[in-house]
Design a protein around this motif. Structure first.
Motif, PDB file in Angstrom:
ATOM      1  N   ASP A 143      -6.098  -9.609 -14.034  1.00 35.05           N
ATOM      2  CA  ASP A 143      -6.595  -8.471 -14.900  1.00 35.05           C
ATOM      3  C   ASP A 143      -8.098  -8.724 -14.908  1.00 35.05           C
ATOM      4  OD1 ASP A 143      -4.067  -6.957 -14.897  1.00 35.05           O
ATOM      5  OD2 ASP A 143      -3.859  -8.200 -16.721  1.00 35.05           O
ATOM      6  N   TYR A 191       0.859  -1.162  -0.217  1.00 39.01           N
ATOM      7  CA  TYR A 191       0.056  -0.015   0.085  1.00 39.01           C
ATOM      8  C   TYR A 191       0.841   1.078   0.089  1.00 39.01           C
ATOM      9  CZ  TYR A 191      -3.836  -3.074   1.476  1.00 39.01           C
ATOM     10  OH  TYR A 191      -4.736  -4.007   1.523  1.00 39.01           O
ATOM     11  N   MET A 217     -18.130 -16.038  -2.160  1.00 39.65           N
ATOM     12  CA  MET A 217     -17.664 -15.610  -1.239  1.00 39.65           C
ATOM     13  C   MET A 217     -18.621 -15.309   0.044  1.00 39.65           C
ATOM     14  SD  MET A 217     -14.612 -12.699  -0.665  1.00 39.65           S
ATOM     15  CE  MET A 217     -14.175 -12.148   0.664  1.00 39.65           C
ATOM     16  N   ALA A 270     -10.107 -13.076  -4.425  1.00 39.57           N
ATOM     17  CA  ALA A 270     -11.383 -12.646  -5.002  1.00 39.57           C
ATOM     18  C   ALA A 270     -11.362 -11.479  -6.014  1.00 39.57           C
ATOM     19  CB  ALA A 270     -12.187 -12.161  -3.837  1.00 39.57           C
ATOM     20  N   ARG A 274      -8.807 -11.595  -0.056  1.00 33.43           N
ATOM     21  CA  ARG A 274      -9.470 -10.602  -1.017  1.00 33.43           C
ATOM     22  C   ARG A 274      -8.578 -10.430  -2.562  1.00 33.43           C
ATOM     23  NH1 ARG A 274     -12.703  -6.913   1.308  1.00 33.43           N
ATOM     24  NH2 ARG A 274     -11.805  -5.156  -0.138  1.00 33.43           N
ATOM     25  N   LEU A 288     -10.772  -8.250  -5.211  1.00 33.39           N
ATOM     26  CA  LEU A 288     -11.497  -7.245  -4.443  1.00 33.39           C
ATOM     27  C   LEU A 288     -10.499  -6.230  -4.197  1.00 33.39           C
ATOM     28  CD1 LEU A 288     -13.862  -8.645  -2.077  1.00 33.39           C
ATOM     29  CD2 LEU A 288     -14.559  -7.488  -4.111  1.00 33.39           C
ATOM     30  N   GLU A 289      -9.027  -6.897  -4.140  1.00 33.14           N
ATOM     31  CA  GLU A 289      -7.634  -6.114  -3.876  1.00 33.14           C
ATOM     32  C   GLU A 289      -6.792  -6.377  -4.945  1.00 33.14           C
ATOM     33  OE1 GLU A 289      -7.191  -3.687  -1.002  1.00 33.14           O
ATOM     34  OE2 GLU A 289      -7.980  -5.282   0.042  1.00 33.14           O
ATOM     35  N   GLU A 290      -5.870  -5.353  -5.495  1.00 34.42           N
ATOM     36  CA  GLU A 290      -5.236  -5.667  -6.716  1.00 34.42           C
ATOM     37  C   GLU A 290      -3.916  -6.264  -6.004  1.00 34.42           C
ATOM     38  OE1 GLU A 290      -4.583  -2.235  -9.303  1.00 34.42           O
ATOM     39  OE2 GLU A 290      -6.724  -1.941  -9.478  1.00 34.42           O
ATOM     40  N   PHE A 297     -18.876 -13.367   3.733  1.00 38.15           N
ATOM     41  CA  PHE A 297     -18.279 -12.357   4.139  1.00 38.15           C
ATOM     42  C   PHE A 297     -18.442 -12.460   5.762  1.00 38.15           C
ATOM     43  CE2 PHE A 297     -18.727 -10.837  -0.012  1.00 38.15           C
ATOM     44  CZ  PHE A 297     -17.505 -10.046  -0.152  1.00 38.15           C
ATOM     45  N   GLN A 298     -17.626 -11.854   6.539  1.00 33.33           N
ATOM     46  CA  GLN A 298     -17.729 -11.797   7.998  1.00 33.33           C
ATOM     47  C   GLN A 298     -18.986 -11.099   8.401  1.00 33.33           C
ATOM     48  OE1 GLN A 298     -14.497  -9.619   9.735  1.00 33.33           O
ATOM     49  NE2 GLN A 298     -15.263 -10.445  11.929  1.00 33.33           N
ATOM     50  N   ASN A 299     -19.434  -9.891   7.720  1.00 33.66           N
ATOM     51  CA  ASN A 299     -20.500  -9.244   8.022  1.00 33.66           C
ATOM     52  C   ASN A 299     -21.638  -9.995   7.155  1.00 33.66           C
ATOM     53  OD1 ASN A 299     -19.567  -8.012  10.398  1.00 33.66           O
ATOM     54  ND2 ASN A 299     -18.540  -6.521   8.845  1.00 33.66           N
ATOM     55  N   PRO A 306     -13.694  -9.152 -10.284  1.00 32.17           N
ATOM     56  CA  PRO A 306     -14.185 -10.415  -9.259  1.00 32.17           C
ATOM     57  C   PRO A 306     -15.333 -11.238  -9.922  1.00 32.17           C
ATOM     58  CG  PRO A 306     -14.101  -8.321  -8.056  1.00 32.17           C
ATOM     59  CD  PRO A 306     -13.801  -7.813  -9.636  1.00 32.17           C
ATOM     60  N   LYS A 307     -16.187 -10.388 -10.807  1.00 35.23           N
ATOM     61  CA  LYS A 307     -17.385 -11.025 -11.391  1.00 35.23           C
ATOM     62  C   LYS A 307     -16.993 -12.127 -12.429  1.00 35.23           C
ATOM     63  CE  LYS A 307     -18.165  -7.498 -15.130  1.00 35.23           C
ATOM     64  NZ  LYS A 307     -18.494  -8.280 -16.518  1.00 35.23           N
TER      65      LYS A 307
END
Lengths: 294, 271, 351
Positions: free
Chosen positions: C69, C13, C79, C50, C47, C52-54, C81-83, C72-73
């Protein structure tokens, strides 16, 4: 479409609007501020005069008066609004039917047109048939025959009153939001430790409300500096120039005297004042946040 | 004993606050239904009349035209500002756009610019383009004030929505635009509606632009009030009737979304 | 069903290195658990799989195909998710049907498939409720149903049980295990709960500060932890770790003297699990100390001794009773595993 390009595409429409409606006119008015342009004399901008318009402002008593009027207005209306909003928030914090009703009532002033507020107060303070001027005279006989809006100090007081009436309820909701975000436990712990209500307010509640109150103060200061509508409909800047705020003075220069160059310069002075104050507030807010998270 | 006293003091204060807020509004409503003679008498004992409303809607006041101007200007402003602002707010909220902080600061900084600064050049431009005293001119200038405000407000609402559902939708096979359409818009709808109503109120009540940029054809309601100051003095009963026309639609809207409304006031600001 | 491969994947990051370059292969049909404390990078790793994160560099392959490249779709994954990530404005039925709708499955087929799936996770009666009207356990089931309603190449589960109460967690765990057996889909599962990891996984990857420190079967991780971190993280109550030195074939520390098969050296940490210790009355016991605490767990009593800075816990019989501060003695059970670690590097010392 990849997110990377999409994120910019989504911003485009809004930025076209903002750039076209704000930044373009800003640039235009900045150039005008350095020109001599009297609309009654010429339809096109005339020669460059450098900083003359700005220099002229600070030697003109009219402008200095409006600066003073604005200062008085901003300081009193911001202070009163904050105190009242905070008090109302404390009063309204608890649950109850009366509380809910009052909260609903408080939505109304914000929704009311400021121009109309000015008109209403002008009507109510009319010396002959105003309901407030007569009502106050009935309770306090020595006020009989007071020409409220013809007295420089009273006119200013009523101007402040209309502004506080307009904004204090809105700010109350902001304070209520702030109060709601204070964890109940801190207050309960203090109560168990034996603190009095007054101590709880100054020792527990107020320190945690600092951030919200600062934001409220920023917003209210900006609104007060911009305030214009009520001056037109309530006092017309008078009596004399006693309620002629900077915003109103700029309006006069531009649209009564049609001196575009001077009006633009004045407008930029107002912008500079607002920016300076905002930056100063935001600095305070940031250092406040840092302390809160440390 | 002390308890009971405090209890009553609290109620009394609440009543006082309500009275202070409601009295000017109530007085205006009463005056609107008074005959000219009653309007100057302070009497509460009067026979209500609709004459004032009939008068303001007929020649020479023609309040109907102003109502139409206000409705058109406010609605079109909302219809342009809210969709554009929603998309921008989503981008600000969800992406780490390069230079995002700067762009967002740019948007917010417009709130620190006094309206007079903007209206001067617009007056000159519109004069050149022959757009003075048109609704289009008012809409353009109102967009300047309202758009940044709505971006800020809607961003607050979208920030408060957890990203989980959106990510779930992307994994379930939705494209980003599909996610915005299927998930974000429905979930953020109350917030967007609230912002739209805020936006409508701001535009509806806007005074300065209308005062400067209109003369006859595109005058909106708040500026229309000034017309009732005549050489014969202020016509209070007519002003009040016009005031009622300005106020009622806005009050209804504000009360309809009362709960969201108060939350909207706090949402953006507290952060 | 497919194999997932991370090849030299790195994540930064800005200037901050979140995950150093490393590779990982998740085999077809496997149930791989990423285990570690919060902030160790396990969720980021998931992620990235998945989309969701590059990823900053390296490659991710799903079923042999490079998906770096792909959004996600297009990765054909599901997936949880936690919530839960449920769609709050849709009913349970619409929630479960959404992935099918996006894939253009027609209405009839969609409804049949949703009904079938809902039955499988016992949601049949709740199809017309909104997520806000469901309990935590029911929401969890909806999230699960939405994931299994189509047959994706891989399942990703991000702490799916962490918001449930303890009892529900245990029963859902069994359901998840059964579901994996039934569907046989490659599954990646993130958790910080070592118990969940041990019970569910075919293999566990223990992560710390962005790095996978051990990747092995639960059994192996329990019996041969690769370093001090894994040793302390796996097992409950956790392994006793005592600092000391080895002299003359014995590990020595205050109150401890245990024979070990290792070369003479200083700076050693000895590890022994509480269940590998027992109370003893022998003359010269290997471990001595004052009784510090007794905790009855039901089927056993946890006995904690203290001697100087050393604190050691053993699992004793439920009937055991003694006064606090009484002198106590412990010994390794016959066949007990004694682990030795290098104190400076934390690495396991091969016996």
């Amino acid at each position: 479409m990849r997110d990377r390009s999409l994120q910019y595409v989504l911003l485009v429409p809004a930025f076209v609007i903002v750039l076209a409606t704000t930044f373009y006119p800003l640039a235009y008015s900045l150039t005008t501020a350095f020109r001599d342009w009297d609309l009654t004399r010429s339809r096109r901008p005339e020669g460059w005069v450098g900083f003359d318009n700005f220099a002229h402002a600070f030697t003109e008593s009219h402008f200095l008066n409006s600066l003073w009027v604005t200062t008085i207005f901003v300081v009193t209306s911001v202070a009163l609004t904050l105190v009242i909003a905070m008090s109302l928030a404390l009063l309204l914090r608890r649950k109850g039917r009366m509380h809910t009703f009052t909260r609903v009532v408080l939505i109304l002033p914000f929704a009311m047109s400021p121009a109309l507020i000015g008109v209403s107060y002008r009507f109510m303070f009319n010396p002959e048939f105003g309901v407030l001027s007569n009502g106050l005279a009935a309770i306090f006989p020595w006020l009989e025959g007071t020409a409220w809006l013809a007295d420089p100090e009273l006119a200013m007081a009523i101007l402040v009153l209309t502004d506080v009436w307009h904004w204090a309820p809105y700010m109350t909701f902001m304070c209520l939001g702030g109060l709601a975000s204070i964890p109940r436990e801190t207050e309960e712990a203090a109560r168990i430790d034996g603190a009095s209500n007054i101590r709880i307010f100054f020792g527990i509640i107020l320190p945690q409300m600092k951030g919200v109150l600062l934001v409220t103060a920023i917003l209210k200061t900006i609104f007060a500096l911009k305030m214009f509508d009520q001056v037109v409909t309530l006092t017309g800047g008078g009596p004399g120039t006693s309620t002629e705020t900077l915003a109103y003075f700029i309006f006069n220069v531009g649209f009564e005297w049609y001196d575009m160059g001077y009006a633009s310069a004045l407008a930029w002075i107002l912008t500079a004042i607002m920016m300076t104050i905002s930056i100063w507030y935001v600095r305070m807010l940031l250092s406040e946040r840092k302390m809160a998270t440390a | 004993m002390k308890r009971i006293l405090l209890w009553w003091a609290e109620r009394a204060l609440l009543v006082l606050v309500s009275v202070i807020v409601l009295f000017p509004i109530a007085w205006m409503f009463l005056t609107a239904f008074k005959s000219p003679r009653d309007a100057y008498s302070l009497s509460l004992n009067f026979t209500p009349t609709f004459n004032n409303f009939v008068t303001v809607f007929s020649h020479p006041w023609n309040l109907g035209d102003m109502v139409l101007n206000s409705v058109v200007v406010a609605s079109v402003t909302v219809l342009i500002a809210v969709p554009c602002a929603s998309l921008a707010a989503y981008s600000f909220s969800r992406f780490r756009v390069r230079g995002r902080k700067f762009l967002f600061f740019l948007v917010l900084s417009t709130q620190f610019i006094p309206a007079v600064v903007i209206v001067l050049p617009f007056f000159l431009m519109f004069r050149q383009l022959g757009l003075l005293d048109t609704r289009i001119a008012l809409i353009i200038v109102n967009l300047a004030i309202v758009t940044p405000f709505v971006i800020w407000m809607i961003k607050g609402y979208i920030d408060a929505i957890p990203t989980d559902s959106e990510e779930a939708a992307m994994i379930d096979g939705a494209s980003r635009l599909r996610v915005i359409w299927d998930i974000v818009l429905p979930v953020a709808a109350p917030g967007i509606l609230t912002s739209a109503i805020f936006c409508f109120i701001l535009t509806w009540n806007e005074f300065l632009f209308s005062l400067i940029l209109t003369r006859r054809d595109a005058v909106t309601l708040p500026v229309g009030l000034v017309n009732f100051r005549t050489e014969r003095g202020d016509l209070w009963e007519l002003m009040s009737a016009a005031g009622v026309m300005i106020t009622v639609p806005i009050f209804i809207m504000a009360l309809l979304i009362q709960k969201h409304f108060t939350r909207g006031m706090t949402a953006g600001a507290v952060k | 069903m497919a194999e997932v491969r991370l090849v030299d994947v790195e994540k930064r990051y800005g200037g901050f290195l979140a995950l150093p370059k490393q590779s990982l292969t998740i085999e077809e049909g496997e149930f791989l658990v990423l285990l570690g404390p919060s902030g160790c990078g396990k969720t980021t790793t998931m992620r990235m799989i998945a989309g969701l994160e590059e990823i900053t560099s390296g490659d991710i392959l799903i079923g042999g195909e490079r998906v770096n490249d792909k959004p996600p779709k297009d990765r054909d994954i599901a997936m949880v998710f936690q919530n839960y990530g449920l769609y709050p404005h849709m009913t349970v039925q619409q929630n479960i049907a959404y992935p099918l709708k996006l894939r253009g499955v027609d209405r009839k087929a969609r409804e049949a498939r949703v009904r079938e799936t809902a039955e499988k996770v016992e949601l049949g009666a709740l199809l017309h409720r909104r997520p806000s009207e469901l309990s935590g356990g029911q929401r969890q089931r909806v999230a699960l149903a939405r994931a299994i309603v189509r047959t994706p190449k891989i399942f990703l589960m991000d702490e799916p049980l962490s918001n449930l109460d303890a009892k529900l967690r245990v029963s859902m765990r069994a359901e998840l295990k059964h579901l994996h057996h039934e569907l046989g889909v490659t599954t990646v599962y993130v958790t910080h709960d070592q118990m969940e990891a041990m019970t569910l996984a075919s293999r566990v990857a223990v992560m710390r500060e962005g790095r996978i420190v051990q990747l092995d079967t639960p059994k192996k991780i329990y019996s041969e932890p690769a370093d001090l971190f894994v040793a302390g993280f796996i097992g409950s109550p956790s392994m006793n770790l005592v600092e000391g030195h080895i002299t003359g074939g014995r590990f020595e520390a205050p109150g401890v003297s245990i024979p070990v098969a290792a070369a003479e050296r200083g700076d050693v940490v000895l590890g022994i699990r509480p269940e590998d210790l027992e109370l003893t009355t022998a003359e010269a016991p290997p471990i001595r100390g004052k009784l510090y605490a007794l905790e009855l767990t039901g089927e056993a009593t946890l006995v904690t001794l203290r001697e100087g800075a050393t604190s050691i816990c053993a699992r004793g019989p439920a009937e055991f009773e003694a006064e606090i501060d009484a002198a106590c003695a412990l010994a390794p059970r016959p066949g007990a595993r004694i682990h030795l670690f290098d104190k400076t590097t934390g690495q396991r010392i091969a016996a």
